[in-house]
Design a protein around this motif. Structure first.
Motif, PDB file in Angstrom:
ATOM      1  N   SER A  88      38.099  -2.752 -17.978  1.00  0.00           N
ATOM      2  CA  SER A  88      37.392  -4.028 -17.850  1.00  0.00           C
ATOM      3  C   SER A  88      35.951  -3.808 -17.400  1.00  0.00           C
ATOM      4  N   THR A  89      35.136  -4.789 -17.749  1.00  0.00           N
ATOM      5  CA  THR A  89      33.784  -4.866 -17.198  1.00  0.00           C
ATOM      6  C   THR A  89      33.615  -6.298 -16.724  1.00  0.00           C
ATOM      7  N   LYS A  90      33.214  -6.447 -15.469  1.00  0.00           N
ATOM      8  CA  LYS A  90      33.097  -7.783 -14.896  1.00  0.00           C
ATOM      9  C   LYS A  90      31.698  -7.994 -14.353  1.00  0.00           C
ATOM     10  N   GLU A  91      31.102  -9.116 -14.735  1.00  0.00           N
ATOM     11  CA  GLU A  91      29.828  -9.464 -14.116  1.00  0.00           C
ATOM     12  C   GLU A  91      30.161 -10.271 -12.863  1.00  0.00           C
ATOM     13  N   ILE A  92      30.064  -9.623 -11.720  1.00  0.00           N
ATOM     14  CA  ILE A  92      30.432 -10.295 -10.462  1.00  0.00           C
ATOM     15  C   ILE A  92      29.379 -11.364 -10.163  1.00  0.00           C
ATOM     16  N   THR A 112      27.713  -5.521 -11.238  1.00  0.00           N
ATOM     17  CA  THR A 112      28.638  -5.341 -12.369  1.00  0.00           C
ATOM     18  C   THR A 112      29.713  -4.349 -11.951  1.00  0.00           C
ATOM     19  N   GLU A 113      30.957  -4.683 -12.308  1.00  0.00           N
ATOM     20  CA  GLU A 113      32.061  -3.789 -11.955  1.00  0.00           C
ATOM     21  C   GLU A 113      32.714  -3.270 -13.238  1.00  0.00           C
ATOM     22  N   VAL A 137      33.765   1.419 -10.684  1.00  0.00           N
ATOM     23  CA  VAL A 137      32.340   1.656 -10.444  1.00  0.00           C
ATOM     24  C   VAL A 137      31.670   0.309 -10.232  1.00  0.00           C
ATOM     25  N   THR A 138      30.982   0.153  -9.128  1.00  0.00           N
ATOM     26  CA  THR A 138      30.238  -1.088  -8.896  1.00  0.00           C
ATOM     27  C   THR A 138      28.753  -0.764  -8.894  1.00  0.00           C
ATOM     28  N   SER A 176      25.179  -2.075  -8.367  1.00  0.00           N
ATOM     29  CA  SER A 176      24.341  -3.118  -7.768  1.00  0.00           C
ATOM     30  C   SER A 176      23.153  -2.390  -7.148  1.00  0.00           C
ATOM     31  N   ASP A 177      22.593  -2.903  -6.040  1.00  0.00           N
ATOM     32  CA  ASP A 177      21.515  -2.142  -5.407  1.00  0.00           C
ATOM     33  C   ASP A 177      22.060  -0.887  -4.716  1.00  0.00           C
ATOM     34  N   LYS A 178      23.384  -0.752  -4.745  1.00  0.00           N
ATOM     35  CA  LYS A 178      24.057   0.492  -4.340  1.00  0.00           C
ATOM     36  C   LYS A 178      24.961   0.908  -5.492  1.00  0.00           C
ATOM     37  N   LEU A 179      25.297   2.177  -5.548  1.00  0.00           N
ATOM     38  CA  LEU A 179      26.307   2.619  -6.514  1.00  0.00           C
ATOM     39  C   LEU A 179      27.578   2.913  -5.721  1.00  0.00           C
ATOM     40  N   THR A 180      28.652   2.196  -6.072  1.00  0.00           N
ATOM     41  CA  THR A 180      29.912   2.397  -5.363  1.00  0.00           C
ATOM     42  C   THR A 180      30.953   2.934  -6.332  1.00  0.00           C
ATOM     43  N   MET A 181      31.637   3.978  -5.913  1.00  0.00           N
ATOM     44  CA  MET A 181      32.657   4.598  -6.758  1.00  0.00           C
ATOM     45  C   MET A 181      33.960   4.655  -5.975  1.00  0.00           C
TER      46      MET A 181
END
Ligand code: BG6
Length: 267
Positions: A81-85, A90-91, A116-117, A119-124
């Motif tokens: 999936s790809t979700k525009e939070i 974006t997730e 993977v999120t 945003s102004d951070k990269l979250t894995m």
């Protein structure tokens, strides 16, 4: 190679389905936060040199039956999936499940997910689920390559007084002060429970880990740098790997029906 490109108001990212490999992330108007070799392979079966290789279910040569760093980094993940939070966030979720091929290499049924999120951070978030009826053991890493202006300008803060295994000599040592680079460095830091900072000439990168107490720091330096595949001889000047890991004594045993999440946030 099939690639997912993310562009939102705060950042952009590129993720290959092979290996769920993030090979580009940059905040809008800023330099990339991930290093990528300009001669990297983008080829089936070969890990991309740079970005964030997913090392799983074994880090390094921890399991001699598996290839170095496991099989996930060259396996084809599925796009779930790809979700525009929201406009800034974006997730993307990618998954890998056991197959006849993985069972031959590693005899366990699993579900692996990388969330993977961007945003102004990269979250894995690397989530391992045991769907077998027996316990299994993993070592793993989000093997992040960070660009530096020059390796001699880079220092790592947050590891002072931490014990580490020097993988070059097999010695168990203790860090004194910041980590600096004047030779080949290949170390597994242990008992790391707070933020690690990569301080460069003109910026500081923050690395926050959860579900992990080990951090691998690696730079191949001159001789090993020449032997490395898919990077230029002098590329060692341009990056340092700071890997969010479950390595060495920080391995995880996962019971049937249970899962473990290794999470890294960088900004
Ligand atoms: C690091 C290891 O994590 O990965 C090093 O500590 C290794 O020993 C490096 O050389 C790169 O590995 P590879 O398999 O991507 O060439």
């Amino acid at each position: 190679m099939v690639i997912i490109e993310v562009n939102n108001n705060s950042a952009s990212a590129k993720i290959a389905l092979q290996g769920a490999h993030i090979f580009h992330y940059a905040r809008k108007g800023e330099k990339p936060l991930l290093w990528l070799s300009d001669i990297s392979d983008f080829q089936d079966g070969k890990a991309i040199r740079g970005g964030v290789p997913v090392c799983w279910p074994s880090f390094g040569m921890n399991n001699p039956n598996l290839p170095q760093h496991g099989f996930a980094r060259t396996a084809l993940f599925e796009h779930q999936s790809t979700k525009e939070i929201d406009a800034n966030t974006t997730e993307v979720i990618l998954t890998l499940s056991y197959s006849q091929e993985t069972l031959t290499l590693w005899p366990y049924k699993f579900e692996l997910e990388l969330k993977v999120t961007v945003s102004d951070k990269l979250t894995m978030e690397l989530i391992t689920k045991n769907i077998d009826d027996k316990v299994f053991k993993i070592t793993q890493a989000l093997h992040t390559y960070f660009p530096v202006s020059h390796i001699s300008d880079a220092k790592i803060k947050g590891l002072n007084n931490k014990p580490y295994l020097d993988a070059l000599t097999s010695e168990q040592l203790t860090q004194s002060g910041d980590v600096i680079f004047e030779e080949e460095v290949d170390r597994v830091y242990q008992e790391v429970n707070s933020e690690v900072l990569l301080v460069d000439r003109d910026r500081t990168i923050h690395i926050q880990n959860e579900g992990s107490s080990s951090v691998v720091v690696w730079n191949p330096w001159i001789e090993k740098g020449k032997r490395m595949s898919a990077m230029r001889d002098d590329a060692y000047n341009d990056f340092v790997c700071i890997e969010s890991a479950n390595a060495f004594e920080d391995f995880r045993l996962i019971e049937p029906g249970e899962s473990h999440t290794l999470k890294a946030t960088i900004y």
